[in-house]
Design a protein around this motif. Structure first.
Motif, PDB file in Angstrom:
ATOM      1  N   MET A   1       0.808  -1.212   0.000  1.00  0.00           N
ATOM      2  CA  MET A   1       0.000   0.000   0.000  1.00  0.00           C
ATOM      3  C   MET A   1       0.844   1.266   0.000  1.00  0.00           C
ATOM      4  O   MET A   1       0.356   2.353   0.292  1.00  0.00           O
ATOM      5  CB  MET A   1      -0.954  -0.026   1.200  1.00  0.00           C
ATOM      6  N   GLY A   2       2.117   1.111  -0.284  1.00  0.00           N
ATOM      7  CA  GLY A   2       2.981   2.268  -0.409  1.00  0.00           C
ATOM      8  C   GLY A   2       3.309   2.948   0.896  1.00  0.00           C
ATOM      9  O   GLY A   2       3.672   4.126   0.906  1.00  0.00           O
ATOM     10  N   THR A   3       3.200   2.228   2.011  1.00  0.00           N
ATOM     11  CA  THR A   3       3.510   2.835   3.302  1.00  0.00           C
ATOM     12  C   THR A   3       4.044   1.774   4.250  1.00  0.00           C
ATOM     13  O   THR A   3       4.162   0.603   3.884  1.00  0.00           O
ATOM     14  CB  THR A   3       2.263   3.511   3.903  1.00  0.00           C
ATOM     15  N   VAL A   4       4.388   2.190   5.466  1.00  0.00           N
ATOM     16  CA  VAL A   4       4.958   1.280   6.458  1.00  0.00           C
ATOM     17  C   VAL A   4       3.921   1.002   7.541  1.00  0.00           C
ATOM     18  O   VAL A   4       3.240   1.917   8.012  1.00  0.00           O
ATOM     19  CB  VAL A   4       6.213   1.907   7.106  1.00  0.00           C
ATOM     20  N   PHE A   5       3.795  -0.263   7.926  1.00  0.00           N
ATOM     21  CA  PHE A   5       2.928  -0.666   9.029  1.00  0.00           C
ATOM     22  C   PHE A   5       3.795  -1.116  10.196  1.00  0.00           C
ATOM     23  O   PHE A   5       4.824  -1.765  10.006  1.00  0.00           O
ATOM     24  CB  PHE A   5       2.025  -1.833   8.615  1.00  0.00           C
ATOM     25  N   SER A   6       3.365  -0.768  11.414  1.00  0.00           N
ATOM     26  CA  SER A   6       4.064  -1.244  12.595  1.00  0.00           C
ATOM     27  C   SER A   6       3.055  -1.772  13.605  1.00  0.00           C
ATOM     28  O   SER A   6       1.892  -1.343  13.627  1.00  0.00           O
ATOM     29  CB  SER A   6       4.907  -0.127  13.225  1.00  0.00           C
ATOM     30  N   PHE A   7       3.517  -2.702  14.450  1.00  0.00           N
ATOM     31  CA  PHE A   7       2.665  -3.364  15.424  1.00  0.00           C
ATOM     32  C   PHE A   7       3.267  -3.220  16.815  1.00  0.00           C
ATOM     33  O   PHE A   7       4.468  -3.388  16.991  1.00  0.00           O
ATOM     34  CB  PHE A   7       2.545  -4.862  15.116  1.00  0.00           C
ATOM     35  N   ARG A  30      -1.981  -9.399   1.277  1.00  0.00           N
ATOM     36  CA  ARG A  30      -3.083  -9.876   0.441  1.00  0.00           C
ATOM     37  C   ARG A  30      -4.000  -8.725   0.043  1.00  0.00           C
ATOM     38  O   ARG A  30      -4.459  -8.647  -1.099  1.00  0.00           O
ATOM     39  CB  ARG A  30      -3.875 -10.961   1.197  1.00  0.00           C
ATOM     40  N   VAL A  31      -4.258  -7.817   0.966  1.00  0.00           N
ATOM     41  CA  VAL A  31      -5.076  -6.648   0.652  1.00  0.00           C
ATOM     42  C   VAL A  31      -4.438  -5.841  -0.476  1.00  0.00           C
ATOM     43  O   VAL A  31      -5.119  -5.377  -1.396  1.00  0.00           O
ATOM     44  CB  VAL A  31      -5.258  -5.771   1.911  1.00  0.00           C
ATOM     45  N   ASP A  32      -3.125  -5.675  -0.420  1.00  0.00           N
ATOM     46  CA  ASP A  32      -2.431  -4.942  -1.476  1.00  0.00           C
ATOM     47  C   ASP A  32      -2.580  -5.643  -2.821  1.00  0.00           C
ATOM     48  O   ASP A  32      -2.811  -5.010  -3.855  1.00  0.00           O
ATOM     49  CB  ASP A  32      -0.953  -4.802  -1.111  1.00  0.00           C
ATOM     50  N   GLU A  33      -2.483  -6.960  -2.819  1.00  0.00           N
ATOM     51  CA  GLU A  33      -2.625  -7.730  -4.056  1.00  0.00           C
ATOM     52  C   GLU A  33      -4.028  -7.599  -4.644  1.00  0.00           C
ATOM     53  O   GLU A  33      -4.199  -7.533  -5.865  1.00  0.00           O
ATOM     54  CB  GLU A  33      -2.322  -9.204  -3.801  1.00  0.00           C
ATOM     55  N   VAL A  34      -5.032  -7.566  -3.784  1.00  0.00           N
ATOM     56  CA  VAL A  34      -6.422  -7.550  -4.244  1.00  0.00           C
ATOM     57  C   VAL A  34      -6.875  -6.148  -4.643  1.00  0.00           C
ATOM     58  O   VAL A  34      -7.559  -5.974  -5.655  1.00  0.00           O
ATOM     59  CB  VAL A  34      -7.358  -8.114  -3.143  1.00  0.00           C
ATOM     60  N   PHE A  35      -6.480  -5.121  -3.857  1.00  0.00           N
ATOM     61  CA  PHE A  35      -7.068  -3.791  -4.022  1.00  0.00           C
ATOM     62  C   PHE A  35      -6.184  -2.777  -4.740  1.00  0.00           C
ATOM     63  O   PHE A  35      -6.670  -1.695  -5.089  1.00  0.00           O
ATOM     64  CB  PHE A  35      -7.432  -3.222  -2.651  1.00  0.00           C
ATOM     65  N   SER A  36      -4.913  -3.072  -4.951  1.00  0.00           N
ATOM     66  CA  SER A  36      -4.033  -2.076  -5.546  1.00  0.00           C
ATOM     67  C   SER A  36      -4.511  -1.631  -6.928  1.00  0.00           C
ATOM     68  O   SER A  36      -4.792  -2.458  -7.794  1.00  0.00           O
ATOM     69  CB  SER A  36      -2.606  -2.624  -5.660  1.00  0.00           C
ATOM     70  N   THR A  37      -4.578  -0.313  -7.117  1.00  0.00           N
ATOM     71  CA  THR A  37      -4.923   0.211  -8.439  1.00  0.00           C
ATOM     72  C   THR A  37      -3.686   0.317  -9.333  1.00  0.00           C
ATOM     73  O   THR A  37      -3.795   0.677 -10.503  1.00  0.00           O
ATOM     74  CB  THR A  37      -5.566   1.602  -8.300  1.00  0.00           C
ATOM     75  N   TYR A  38      -2.508   0.020  -8.767  1.00  0.00           N
ATOM     76  CA  TYR A  38      -1.260   0.079  -9.535  1.00  0.00           C
ATOM     77  C   TYR A  38      -0.875  -1.285 -10.109  1.00  0.00           C
ATOM     78  O   TYR A  38       0.009  -1.366 -10.966  1.00  0.00           O
ATOM     79  CB  TYR A  38      -0.119   0.591  -8.653  1.00  0.00           C
ATOM     80  N   ARG A  39      -1.520  -2.331  -9.628  1.00  0.00           N
ATOM     81  CA  ARG A  39      -1.254  -3.675 -10.144  1.00  0.00           C
ATOM     82  C   ARG A  39      -2.280  -4.015 -11.218  1.00  0.00           C
ATOM     83  O   ARG A  39      -3.479  -4.039 -10.950  1.00  0.00           O
ATOM     84  CB  ARG A  39      -1.351  -4.714  -9.020  1.00  0.00           C
ATOM     85  N   GLU A  40      -1.817  -4.297 -12.400  1.00  0.00           N
ATOM     86  CA  GLU A  40      -2.732  -4.626 -13.498  1.00  0.00           C
ATOM     87  C   GLU A  40      -3.522  -5.898 -13.226  1.00  0.00           C
ATOM     88  O   GLU A  40      -4.638  -6.064 -13.715  1.00  0.00           O
ATOM     89  CB  GLU A  40      -1.945  -4.776 -14.808  1.00  0.00           C
ATOM     90  N   ASP A  41      -2.933  -6.811 -12.416  1.00  0.00           N
ATOM     91  CA  ASP A  41      -3.590  -8.091 -12.166  1.00  0.00           C
ATOM     92  C   ASP A  41      -4.395  -8.113 -10.867  1.00  0.00           C
ATOM     93  O   ASP A  41      -4.923  -9.160 -10.490  1.00  0.00           O
ATOM     94  CB  ASP A  41      -2.562  -9.224 -12.142  1.00  0.00           C
TER      95      ASP A  41
END
Length: 245
Positions: A1-7, A30-41
């Motif tokens: 998602m173009g950002t950093v996550f921390s826990f 997985r969210v990035d794979e499904v929802f990214s508008t930058y990934r053609e697939d």
């Protein structure tokens, strides 16, 4: 998602916590794979091109689209899932994904969890006995400084989300013009139980401008906000003071 996550996870059985964090991280990828508008697939890209129907996508796609539609209705269109005529749910996905990751970890019996996605934070539980979570809000006009500190004291769930132009430039779109939102604001921070909604409301409020945004935010239940204008004027909702400390 173009950002950093921390826990930040407190308490719980170590092996269970480690497994939950791994699962949460995998869910974010997985969210990035499904929802990214930058990934053609990605499923969202394929949905936009008409190669998939919503029913053929993962169930999470329908869930996010329904949440986005609710955000559009609540904000009278100031929040939008469209950009240049194309489906673009990125304005809701990050907050939703971070909140979902936090709740996934909380399910293994921890005392507290904080998930930070690019500066937007979902807090659950407590970090320790008699210690609430506290989140610093960056001052957009004074690099390195804080505009406020939000305390989760007395709340089992709290989220803090900020929209602004300082770090990412003019990236927030005015849905009514399709161009970058030009208002008197430099930052809007929203405090609410759910990061999904806090993130949406911060984006919508920024696009509105300070006067309309403050009145609208005041009308939302369980929502407080801090608005900072380019003229260094600070405006806040009536109940925000209870969340500072």
């Amino acid at each position: 998602m173009g950002t950093v996550f921390s826990f930040d996870v407190r308490g719980g059985e170590p092996a269970a916590v480690q497994a939950a964090v791994r699962e949460a991280v995998a869910s974010l990828h997985r969210v990035d794979e499904v929802f990214s508008t930058y990934r053609e697939d990605s499923q969202v890209s394929r949905l936009t091109r008409g190669e998939l129907t919503v029913e053929e996508c993962d169930a999470e796609v329908a869930e996010v689209l329904e949440l986005g539609a609710e955000a559009e209705r609540t904000s009278d269109g100031w929040f939008s899932m469209r950009y240049q005529g194309r489906l673009d749910p990125t304005g809701i996905v990050k907050g939703w994904a971070a909140e979902r990751a936090a709740r996934l970890i909380a399910e293994v019996g921890v005392s507290g969890v904080s998930v930070n996605g690019g500066g937007d934070v979902q807090l659950l539980g407590v970090p320790g006995p008699e210690r609430p979570w506290r989140v610093g809000v960056s001052d957009p006009l004074r690099p390195g400084g804080l505009a406020a500190v939000v305390s989760a004291a007395g709340a089992d769930e709290l989220a803090v989300a900020t929209s602004g132009t300082v770090e990412r430039g003019a990236h927030i779109i005015d849905p009514r013009t399709g161009r970058s939102a030009v208002t008197d604001l430099v930052a809007v921070t929203v405090v609410a139980p759910s990061l999904t909604w806090a993130d949406c409301w911060a984006t919508a409020a920024f696009a509105m401008g300070s006067r309309e945004a403050l009145a609208w935010l005041e009308s939302l239940p369980d929502v407080e906000a801090l608005l900072i204008t380019a003229g260094d004027e600070v405006r806040c909702t009536g109940g925000l003071a209870r969340r500072l400390g």
